[in-house]
Write a protein that holds these residues in place. Structure first.
Motif, PDB file in Angstrom:
ATOM      1  N   SER A  32       0.808  -1.220   0.000  1.00  0.00           N
ATOM      2  CA  SER A  32       0.000   0.000   0.000  1.00  0.00           C
ATOM      3  C   SER A  32       0.840   1.268   0.000  1.00  0.00           C
ATOM      4  CB  SER A  32      -0.968   0.009   1.179  1.00  0.00           C
ATOM      5  OG  SER A  32      -0.250  -0.027   2.392  1.00  0.00           O
ATOM      6  N   HIS A  34       3.403   1.738  -1.822  1.00  0.00           N
ATOM      7  CA  HIS A  34       4.011   1.835  -3.142  1.00  0.00           C
ATOM      8  C   HIS A  34       3.398   3.006  -3.910  1.00  0.00           C
ATOM      9  CE1 HIS A  34       6.401  -0.075  -6.285  1.00  0.00           C
ATOM     10  NE2 HIS A  34       5.409   0.177  -7.116  1.00  0.00           N
ATOM     11  N   SER A 100      -2.651  -0.089  -3.475  1.00  0.00           N
ATOM     12  CA  SER A 100      -1.575   0.781  -3.951  1.00  0.00           C
ATOM     13  C   SER A 100      -2.071   1.540  -5.180  1.00  0.00           C
ATOM     14  CB  SER A 100      -0.334  -0.039  -4.298  1.00  0.00           C
ATOM     15  OG  SER A 100      -0.551  -0.811  -5.460  1.00  0.00           O
TER      16      SER A 100
END
Length: 176
Positions: A32, A34, A100
């Protein structure tokens, strides 16, 4: 359809299949924290969404679509290489609390490719076989999650089996 339109359709379907493979994998790209790295895919998503109006699509010049798909594929190669070393192909992953940015772009592009292709020939989109085909693809994406509920997998397999039977019947049914 002429040759250019057939090639565009094939390129878009191939890109959608590549995205599906990545979405069903488990790798570091789905953390997440990223940040967005898929800038070309994000741009292509915006181009497709700008050319979809309700149930119709405005045809994009075939050369542009082919170039965009090639550039998206170059971006996706990086993701595929990140998944290879960890052996994350066809591995389930836990349902995240937050997606993400890259995953949101991939899911959006996956859906918009379908919507764009359906909008080019809107008279075929509501046919039962096409609707069930879309449902089956969405159900397949759900198989990538590792959900703690033991009834989830059983119910999902039951749903996929039922949708497959309905899809086969819809394809064999005579059209009026």
């Amino acid at each position: 359809m002429n040759d250019a339109e057939l090639r565009v359709r094939a390129e878009l379907l191939s890109l959608r299949d590549c995205i599906e493979r990545i979405l069903l994998a488990n790798g570091p790209i789905f953390d997440s924290g990223h940040k967005l790295t898929l800038r070309v895919c994000h741009g292509f998503l915006h181009l497709l969404s700008a050319n979809i109006i309700a149930a119709r699509s405005i045809r994009i010049y075939p050369g542009n679509v082919i170039r965009w798909t090639e550039l998206c594929r170059l971006e996706l190669i990086v993701l595929e290489r990140a998944i290879d070393p960890v052996g994350g192909w066809n591995k389930r992953r836990e349902l995240p609390l937050e997606f993400s940015e890259d995953e949101l772009v991939l899911r959006g592009l996956y859906d918009h490719i379908d919507r764009y292709l359906e909008g080019l020939e809107p008279e075929y989109a509501p046919l039962p076989a096409q609707v069930l085909d879309r449902v089956l693809r969405q159900l397949k994406l759900l198989t990538g999650w590792d959900v703690a509920d033991e009834q989830y997998e059983l119910g999902l397999r039951f749903s996929i089996r039922g949708a497959n039977c309905a899809h086969a019947a819809a394809e064999c049914a005579p059209s009026h």
